[in-house]
Enzyme design. Structure first.
Site, PDB file in Angstrom:
ATOM      1  N   GLU A 199       0.846  -1.195   0.000  1.00 58.13           N
ATOM      2  CA  GLU A 199       0.000   0.000   0.000  1.00 58.13           C
ATOM      3  C   GLU A 199       0.882   1.246   0.000  1.00 58.13           C
ATOM      4  OE1 GLU A 199      -2.404   2.488  -0.659  1.00 58.13           O
ATOM      5  OE2 GLU A 199      -3.427   0.568  -0.368  1.00 58.13           O
ATOM      6  N   ASP A 241       5.900   0.964  -4.961  1.00 59.52           N
ATOM      7  CA  ASP A 241       5.302   0.457  -6.190  1.00 59.52           C
ATOM      8  C   ASP A 241       5.279  -1.075  -6.199  1.00 59.52           C
ATOM      9  OD1 ASP A 241       4.544  -0.043  -8.791  1.00 59.52           O
ATOM     10  OD2 ASP A 241       6.407   0.670  -9.682  1.00 59.52           O
ATOM     11  N   ASP A 290      -7.802   1.246  -7.875  1.00 66.98           N
ATOM     12  CA  ASP A 290      -8.200   2.497  -8.520  1.00 66.98           C
ATOM     13  C   ASP A 290      -8.670   2.177  -9.933  1.00 66.98           C
ATOM     14  OD1 ASP A 290      -8.344   5.036  -9.750  1.00 66.98           O
ATOM     15  OD2 ASP A 290      -6.817   5.823  -8.386  1.00 66.98           O
ATOM     16  N   LYS A 344     -11.782   7.261 -16.544  1.00 69.21           N
ATOM     17  CA  LYS A 344     -11.734   7.949 -17.833  1.00 69.21           C
ATOM     18  C   LYS A 344     -10.910   7.137 -18.830  1.00 69.21           C
ATOM     19  CE  LYS A 344     -12.222  12.548 -15.800  1.00 69.21           C
ATOM     20  NZ  LYS A 344     -11.616  13.890 -15.623  1.00 69.21           N
ATOM     21  N   THR A 403     -15.600  -4.322   3.146  1.00 69.21           N
ATOM     22  CA  THR A 403     -14.795  -3.131   3.415  1.00 69.21           C
ATOM     23  C   THR A 403     -15.714  -1.913   3.409  1.00 69.21           C
ATOM     24  OG1 THR A 403     -14.305  -2.588   1.097  1.00 69.21           O
ATOM     25  CG2 THR A 403     -12.845  -4.181   2.188  1.00 69.21           C
ATOM     26  N   ARG A 404     -15.225  -0.821   3.957  1.00 72.17           N
ATOM     27  CA  ARG A 404     -16.018   0.408   3.962  1.00 72.17           C
ATOM     28  C   ARG A 404     -16.284   0.891   2.540  1.00 72.17           C
ATOM     29  NH1 ARG A 404     -12.272   3.610   8.025  1.00 72.17           N
ATOM     30  NH2 ARG A 404     -10.817   2.141   7.077  1.00 72.17           N
ATOM     31  N   TYR A 405     -15.288   0.765   1.675  1.00 70.03           N
ATOM     32  CA  TYR A 405     -15.488   1.181   0.287  1.00 70.03           C
ATOM     33  C   TYR A 405     -16.586   0.342  -0.363  1.00 70.03           C
ATOM     34  CZ  TYR A 405     -14.830   1.983  -4.653  1.00 70.03           C
ATOM     35  OH  TYR A 405     -15.063   2.288  -5.971  1.00 70.03           O
TER      36      TYR A 405
END
Length: 234
Positions: free
Chosen positions: A90, A117, A139, A143, A213-215
């Site tokens: 992370e 990374d 993520d 777009k 998870t919260r997301y």
């Protein structure tokens, strides 16, 4: 921190965006520094021939989670499977700090971490050293002009194929339809991976023991049902 400042110019930022959110409280900062000193893998050292030797306690095998966010799933899984070694990646400082707090409250001796990374860690790992890789709610870069920044791509699937042992699992969860489709297309055309779904319920049903998870809860409230994909290394 100087370490974080150096990273801002890295080309590899493309996969994960910003590094840091709001300022940490002094206690959080101290917990973060302690965990970095004790748990973070140093890629300047040669990897052990047997990755299980990376851990202070004996483990039977090793799994990797890329982008563990606040650490809810990784902390949960490493507690469920104390004989399994876990590596969590992370780069976002505030998410890493949440994991540091969780470890301060409930330690996981079978857990190592990396805060940079993930591709560098993947390049460092020995061949066929993992039994599983989790990429959960990465993520989505929604777009179209940013799709090249998505972590699932041909080069990273090649990396996964190298480090996963035959029979190992790559698990991908997302609430973004275009990223789910993108991942299916990339994995199904890759010769090293086989999609394990037999029917719709297989990708609509959370993984065994899934803590949520919260997301994910927010996505469901907003009408974006997640997909839970599993691919096997053949």
């Amino acid at each position: 921190m100087e370490q974080d400042e150096k990273r801002k110019s890295r080309a590899t930022e493309a996969f994960f965006g910003r590094r840091k959110g709001k300022a940490l409280r002094p206690k959080q900062a101290a917990q973060l520094e302690r965990v970095r000193n004790e748990r973070v893998i140093d890629l300047a050292e040669h990897p052990p021939a047997d990755l299980r030797d990376l851990f202070d306690q004996p483990v039977d095998a090793v799994r990797l989670e890329i982008g563990f966010g606040g650490g809810e799933h990784l902390h949960h899984e490493s507690g469920r499977f104390p004989k399994m070694g876990f590596i969590g990646v992370e780069p976002f400082v505030n998410g890493f700090a949440k994991m540091a707090t969780a470890l301060d409250e409930d330690d996981r001796p079978n857990l190592r971490l990396y805060d940079d990374d993930a591709t560098e860690l993947l390049n460092w790992l020995p061949d066929n050293c993992l039994v599983g890789i989790d990429l959960l709610y990465p993520d989505p870069w929604p777009k179209k002009r940013h799709w090249k920044r998505r972590f699932v791509n041909d080069a990273n699937l090649d990396r996964f194929a190298r480090v996963l042992a035959p029979g190992g699992l790559f698990r991908f969860a997302s609430d973004i339809d275009t990223y789910v489709t993108w991942t299916l297309q990339h994995c199904r055309r890759h010769p090293a991976f086989q999609w394990k779904a037999a029917g719709p319920q297989d990708w609509r049903t959370p993984y065994d023991g899934w803590p949520g998870t919260r997301y994910e809860a927010k996505a469901i409230r907003e009408g974006r049902p997640p997909a839970y994909l599993i691919f096997q290394r053949v």
